[in-house]
Design a protein around this motif. Structure first.
Motif, PDB file in Angstrom:
ATOM      1  N   HIS A  52     -13.731 -18.631 -32.811  1.00  0.00           N
ATOM      2  CA  HIS A  52     -13.909 -18.727 -34.262  1.00  0.00           C
ATOM      3  C   HIS A  52     -12.560 -18.767 -34.979  1.00  0.00           C
ATOM      4  CE1 HIS A  52     -15.850 -18.109 -38.119  1.00  0.00           C
ATOM      5  NE2 HIS A  52     -15.066 -17.080 -38.356  1.00  0.00           N
ATOM      6  N   GLN A  53     -12.336 -19.825 -35.723  1.00  0.00           N
ATOM      7  CA  GLN A  53     -11.101 -20.002 -36.501  1.00  0.00           C
ATOM      8  C   GLN A  53      -9.856 -19.766 -35.652  1.00  0.00           C
ATOM      9  OE1 GLN A  53     -11.579 -17.506 -39.988  1.00  0.00           O
ATOM     10  NE2 GLN A  53     -13.013 -18.957 -40.913  1.00  0.00           N
ATOM     11  N   GLY A  54      -9.946 -20.145 -34.371  1.00  0.00           N
ATOM     12  CA  GLY A  54      -8.806 -20.017 -33.474  1.00  0.00           C
ATOM     13  C   GLY A  54      -8.599 -18.631 -32.899  1.00  0.00           C
ATOM     14  N   ASP A  55      -9.513 -17.705 -33.157  1.00  0.00           N
ATOM     15  CA  ASP A  55      -9.365 -16.360 -32.601  1.00  0.00           C
ATOM     16  C   ASP A  55      -9.593 -16.380 -31.090  1.00  0.00           C
ATOM     17  OD1 ASP A  55      -8.730 -15.077 -34.961  1.00  0.00           O
ATOM     18  OD2 ASP A  55     -10.798 -14.548 -35.419  1.00  0.00           O
ATOM     19  N   VAL A  56      -9.027 -15.387 -30.439  1.00  0.00           N
ATOM     20  CA  VAL A  56      -9.194 -15.218 -28.998  1.00  0.00           C
ATOM     21  C   VAL A  56      -9.784 -13.832 -28.777  1.00  0.00           C
ATOM     22  CG1 VAL A  56      -8.030 -15.151 -26.763  1.00  0.00           C
ATOM     23  CG2 VAL A  56      -7.238 -16.740 -28.535  1.00  0.00           C
ATOM     24  N   TYR A  57     -11.013 -13.814 -28.340  1.00  0.00           N
ATOM     25  CA  TYR A  57     -11.742 -12.581 -28.095  1.00  0.00           C
ATOM     26  C   TYR A  57     -11.745 -12.299 -26.590  1.00  0.00           C
ATOM     27  CZ  TYR A  57     -13.557 -13.627 -32.759  1.00  0.00           C
ATOM     28  OH  TYR A  57     -13.669 -13.895 -34.095  1.00  0.00           O
ATOM     29  N   PRO A  58     -12.114 -11.094 -26.197  1.00  0.00           N
ATOM     30  CA  PRO A  58     -12.238 -10.831 -24.757  1.00  0.00           C
ATOM     31  C   PRO A  58     -13.162 -11.838 -24.051  1.00  0.00           C
ATOM     32  CG  PRO A  58     -12.208  -8.756 -25.929  1.00  0.00           C
ATOM     33  CD  PRO A  58     -12.270  -9.851 -26.980  1.00  0.00           C
ATOM     34  N   CYS A  59     -14.235 -12.234 -24.703  1.00  0.00           N
ATOM     35  CA  CYS A  59     -15.134 -13.217 -24.078  1.00  0.00           C
ATOM     36  C   CYS A  59     -14.465 -14.588 -23.950  1.00  0.00           C
ATOM     37  CB  CYS A  59     -16.454 -13.320 -24.831  1.00  0.00           C
ATOM     38  SG  CYS A  59     -16.348 -14.052 -26.482  1.00  0.00           S
ATOM     39  N   THR A  60     -13.542 -14.889 -24.854  1.00  0.00           N
ATOM     40  CA  THR A  60     -12.805 -16.150 -24.776  1.00  0.00           C
ATOM     41  C   THR A  60     -11.945 -16.135 -23.523  1.00  0.00           C
ATOM     42  OG1 THR A  60     -12.626 -15.989 -27.203  1.00  0.00           O
ATOM     43  CG2 THR A  60     -11.412 -17.771 -26.120  1.00  0.00           C
ATOM     44  N   ALA A  61     -11.219 -15.040 -23.334  1.00  0.00           N
ATOM     45  CA  ALA A  61     -10.377 -14.903 -22.141  1.00  0.00           C
ATOM     46  C   ALA A  61     -11.227 -14.898 -20.874  1.00  0.00           C
ATOM     47  CB  ALA A  61      -9.534 -13.639 -22.238  1.00  0.00           C
ATOM     48  N   ALA A  62     -12.363 -14.230 -20.897  1.00  0.00           N
ATOM     49  CA  ALA A  62     -13.239 -14.176 -19.724  1.00  0.00           C
ATOM     50  C   ALA A  62     -13.836 -15.539 -19.392  1.00  0.00           C
ATOM     51  CB  ALA A  62     -14.358 -13.155 -19.954  1.00  0.00           C
ATOM     52  N   SER A  63     -13.887 -16.431 -20.365  1.00  0.00           N
ATOM     53  CA  SER A  63     -14.424 -17.778 -20.158  1.00  0.00           C
ATOM     54  C   SER A  63     -13.448 -18.702 -19.442  1.00  0.00           C
ATOM     55  CB  SER A  63     -14.774 -18.421 -21.503  1.00  0.00           C
ATOM     56  OG  SER A  63     -15.746 -17.689 -22.179  1.00  0.00           O
ATOM     57  N   LEU A  64     -12.175 -18.368 -19.480  1.00  0.00           N
ATOM     58  CA  LEU A  64     -11.150 -19.282 -18.980  1.00  0.00           C
ATOM     59  C   LEU A  64     -11.331 -19.718 -17.522  1.00  0.00           C
ATOM     60  CD1 LEU A  64      -8.003 -17.906 -20.811  1.00  0.00           C
ATOM     61  CD2 LEU A  64      -9.229 -20.043 -21.261  1.00  0.00           C
ATOM     62  N   PRO A  65     -11.612 -18.830 -16.584  1.00  0.00           N
ATOM     63  CA  PRO A  65     -11.791 -19.323 -15.211  1.00  0.00           C
ATOM     64  C   PRO A  65     -12.904 -20.370 -15.095  1.00  0.00           C
ATOM     65  CG  PRO A  65     -11.550 -16.944 -15.219  1.00  0.00           C
ATOM     66  CD  PRO A  65     -11.686 -17.372 -16.660  1.00  0.00           C
ATOM     67  N   PHE A  66     -13.962 -20.194 -15.861  1.00  0.00           N
ATOM     68  CA  PHE A  66     -15.070 -21.142 -15.822  1.00  0.00           C
ATOM     69  C   PHE A  66     -14.666 -22.472 -16.467  1.00  0.00           C
ATOM     70  CE2 PHE A  66     -16.776 -16.825 -15.949  1.00  0.00           C
ATOM     71  CZ  PHE A  66     -17.441 -16.810 -14.724  1.00  0.00           C
ATOM     72  N   LEU A  67     -13.923 -22.390 -17.563  1.00  0.00           N
ATOM     73  CA  LEU A  67     -13.443 -23.608 -18.221  1.00  0.00           C
ATOM     74  C   LEU A  67     -12.475 -24.372 -17.315  1.00  0.00           C
ATOM     75  CD1 LEU A  67     -12.926 -22.183 -21.810  1.00  0.00           C
ATOM     76  CD2 LEU A  67     -14.710 -23.795 -21.076  1.00  0.00           C
ATOM     77  N   PHE A  68     -11.588 -23.660 -16.633  1.00  0.00           N
ATOM     78  CA  PHE A  68     -10.677 -24.320 -15.699  1.00  0.00           C
ATOM     79  C   PHE A  68     -11.446 -25.001 -14.575  1.00  0.00           C
ATOM     80  CE2 PHE A  68      -7.095 -22.029 -17.595  1.00  0.00           C
ATOM     81  CZ  PHE A  68      -6.091 -22.983 -17.508  1.00  0.00           C
ATOM     82  N   GLU A  69     -12.486 -24.340 -14.077  1.00  0.00           N
ATOM     83  CA  GLU A  69     -13.289 -24.946 -13.009  1.00  0.00           C
ATOM     84  C   GLU A  69     -13.962 -26.225 -13.509  1.00  0.00           C
ATOM     85  OE1 GLU A  69     -16.808 -23.972  -9.790  1.00  0.00           O
ATOM     86  OE2 GLU A  69     -16.612 -22.680 -11.539  1.00  0.00           O
ATOM     87  N   MET A  70     -14.521 -26.174 -14.705  1.00  0.00           N
ATOM     88  CA  MET A  70     -15.164 -27.371 -15.256  1.00  0.00           C
ATOM     89  C   MET A  70     -14.160 -28.504 -15.435  1.00  0.00           C
ATOM     90  SD  MET A  70     -17.941 -26.243 -18.105  1.00  0.00           S
ATOM     91  CE  MET A  70     -17.273 -24.708 -18.680  1.00  0.00           C
ATOM     92  N   ALA A  71     -12.993 -28.171 -15.979  1.00  0.00           N
ATOM     93  CA  ALA A  71     -11.981 -29.195 -16.233  1.00  0.00           C
ATOM     94  C   ALA A  71     -11.477 -29.818 -14.935  1.00  0.00           C
ATOM     95  CB  ALA A  71     -10.820 -28.598 -17.026  1.00  0.00           C
ATOM     96  N   ALA A  72     -11.472 -29.058 -13.866  1.00  0.00           N
ATOM     97  CA  ALA A  72     -10.976 -29.555 -12.581  1.00  0.00           C
ATOM     98  C   ALA A  72     -11.994 -30.412 -11.838  1.00  0.00           C
ATOM     99  CB  ALA A  72     -10.559 -28.381 -11.702  1.00  0.00           C
ATOM    100  N   SER A  73     -13.249 -30.294 -12.198  1.00  0.00           N
ATOM    101  CA  SER A  73     -14.302 -30.989 -11.453  1.00  0.00           C
ATOM    102  C   SER A  73     -14.593 -32.375 -12.022  1.00  0.00           C
ATOM    103  CB  SER A  73     -15.590 -30.169 -11.489  1.00  0.00           C
ATOM    104  OG  SER A  73     -16.645 -30.907 -10.912  1.00  0.00           O
ATOM    105  N   PRO A  74     -14.431 -33.416 -11.205  1.00  0.00           N
ATOM    106  CA  PRO A  74     -14.786 -34.762 -11.658  1.00  0.00           C
ATOM    107  C   PRO A  74     -16.273 -34.892 -12.018  1.00  0.00           C
ATOM    108  CG  PRO A  74     -13.468 -34.864  -9.651  1.00  0.00           C
ATOM    109  CD  PRO A  74     -13.824 -33.419  -9.880  1.00  0.00           C
ATOM    110  N   ALA A  75     -17.094 -33.944 -11.567  1.00  0.00           N
ATOM    111  CA  ALA A  75     -18.528 -33.978 -11.882  1.00  0.00           C
ATOM    112  C   ALA A  75     -18.811 -33.532 -13.312  1.00  0.00           C
ATOM    113  CB  ALA A  75     -19.295 -33.096 -10.906  1.00  0.00           C
ATOM    114  N   THR A  76     -17.853 -32.895 -13.976  1.00  0.00           N
ATOM    115  CA  THR A  76     -18.049 -32.450 -15.356  1.00  0.00           C
ATOM    116  C   THR A  76     -18.034 -33.678 -16.267  1.00  0.00           C
ATOM    117  OG1 THR A  76     -16.989 -30.333 -14.894  1.00  0.00           O
ATOM    118  CG2 THR A  76     -17.115 -30.996 -17.210  1.00  0.00           C
TER     119      THR A  76
END
Length: 145
Positions: A52-76
């Motif tokens: 939200h409005q560029g904030d970084v919450y604990p859930c935002t940080a916890a999401s990062l490994p999943f986001l990196f996995e999605m970004a790395a996968s050609p299936a995304t």
């Protein structure tokens, strides 16, 4: 696959702009959906609440490994948008005082920006790979660095 571990994270114990982060796993799954409408809604919801409005919450940080996995996968289906989100979280984290402690939505102290930067720094080589990706839609957001 890491996305299968998404339910092992205690999302309910974290918050975002509008309350408990129990909806974050659904948004993360939605970002990887084959349905463009589902993806658009998931990205919109994540940006609106967990970033939200560029904030970084604990859930935002916890999401990062999943986001990196999605970004790395050609299936995304929309890797470029995932990379844009990663970069937005990284920029927002860098903009905060590295020694600062911020109040989370629930009033607790948060250093989620530091946690996010640690994850990002540990995966910096991924951005180098994405700059060289054959898919222009993957390269473009990374080159904006």
């Amino acid at each position: 696959m890491m996305i299968n571990e998404i339910d092992s994270v205690d999302w309910e114990s974290m918050g975002h702009a509008y309350g408990p982060a129990s909806d974050v796993p659904g948004w993360l799954r939605g970002m990887a959906s084959a349905d463009p409408g589902v993806r658009d809604e998931a990205f919109s919801d994540f940006y609106s609440a967990a970033h939200h409005q560029g904030d970084v919450y604990p859930c935002t940080a916890a999401s990062l490994p999943f986001l990196f996995e999605m970004a790395a996968s050609p299936a995304t289906p929309d890797r470029g948008s995932v990379i844009e989100l990663l970069l937005s979280i990284g920029r927002a984290s860098l903009d905060k005082d590295p020694e600062g402690v911020y109040a989370a939505v629930d009033g607790t102290e948060s250093r989620a920006h530091v946690d996010a930067l640690a994850v990002m720094g540990g995966r910096a080589e991924a951005f180098v790979r994405w700059v060289r990706d054959p898919d222009l839609l993957v390269r473009r957001p990374t080159i904006k660095l």
